[in-house]
Design an enzyme around this catalytic site. Sequence first.
Site, short mmCIF file in Angstrom:
data_model
loop_
_atom_site.label_atom_id
_atom_site.label_comp_id
_atom_site.label_asym_id
_atom_site.label_seq_id
_atom_site.Cartn_x
_atom_site.Cartn_y
_atom_site.Cartn_z
N LYS A 171 -0.43 15.52 11.03
CA LYS A 171 -0.40 14.69 12.24
C LYS A 171 0.37 15.40 13.35
CE LYS A 171 -1.11 10.64 9.47
NZ LYS A 171 -0.55 9.67 8.55
N ASP A 177 -1.83 2.67 13.71
CA ASP A 177 -2.45 2.60 12.38
C ASP A 177 -3.35 1.37 12.28
OD1 ASP A 177 -2.26 4.49 10.41
OD2 ASP A 177 -0.29 3.85 9.69
N GLN A 184 4.75 6.46 7.91
CA GLN A 184 3.94 6.96 6.80
C GLN A 184 4.20 6.13 5.55
OE1 GLN A 184 1.69 9.66 7.08
NE2 GLN A 184 1.08 8.92 5.07
#
Length: 285
Positions: A53, A120, A97
């Site tokens: 990322k 997300d 994460q």
Amino acid sequence: MTAVKIDGKAVSASIRGQIQEEVVGLKKQGIEPGLAVILVGEDPGSKVYVGSKEKACIELGYYSEVHRLPDTTTEEALLALIDQLNNQANIHGILVQLPLPKHIHEKSVIDAIAVEKDVDGFHPINVGNLMIGDDSLLPCTPAGVIELIKRTGTDMAGKHAVVIGRSNIVGKPVSMLLQRENATVTMCHSRTLNMREISKQADILVVAIGRANFVDHTYVKPGAIVIDVGMNRLDNGKLAGDVDYEDVLEVAGAVTPVPGGVGPMTITMLMQNTLIAARRAHGLK
Ligand code: NAP
């Protein structure tokens, strides 16, 4: 018949090219998309994802912050960092994460992320907006699945789509997005009876179960589009999907490989979400 390979890497590269161009334009207006990624602990897989990322941000010209925290981090400290990032004007997207260490409640953390920075797409308000068809930041992997189907040139309207797997992060949102495209959707899961027969009726088959090579040609209708979300690490270290790629090739119309199918799309859709969030933060459409 030999199926067409749906090349997620190529689709991903083409979308990233468009994003890159858009970023150049935004920077001329003084807008630089910014993504903050938080990693708690030492999970090797998570470290790799976070690294990818960070790399994508650099390649696309985003501002990026990566917060690598020890696994002893308290929930309170993590929530304080999220609060700080929620209020930081140069950050448009925040990604924590997953999975988190056991002493931290995942739900409290997701709920704490500002809805407009939830790139997300896991915040309950974004999930709800997806459900009722309002504007929301879409979850990345499901959005990537839909994009790959579109790139085959298939009109999903009226098609029978079967989704195997009903997780909150893949199966359920994929089914909602397929319905948005006017497909007729059937969901299968571990308690489904006659799954092979149901699967065999699918014009579009999306598999997200986490079982290596589970779906073979006996599950596939001739000419079907097969999207394999699975990512399973085999004992020999190789990555395998939930679909036996070689076996379905002779039956399917188009199929995604693993690796190189859905996987590359996930980070690209994250980058796209961050771009959308940055544009919205500056009052742009
Ligand atoms: P998950 O949360 O474990 O959910 C698995 C789903 O599959 C559940 O709904 C389960 O049914 C169903 N299932 C399991 N075994 C089954 C069987 N034999 N027959 C029918 N249904 C079955 O998994 P997930 O998070 O959705 O992930 C699925 C796969 O996608 C994994 O391999 C994961 O690594 C991969 N993944 C890839 C990406 C990417 O970027 N490419 C992103 C996310 C996930 P029940 O609900 O009845 O238990």
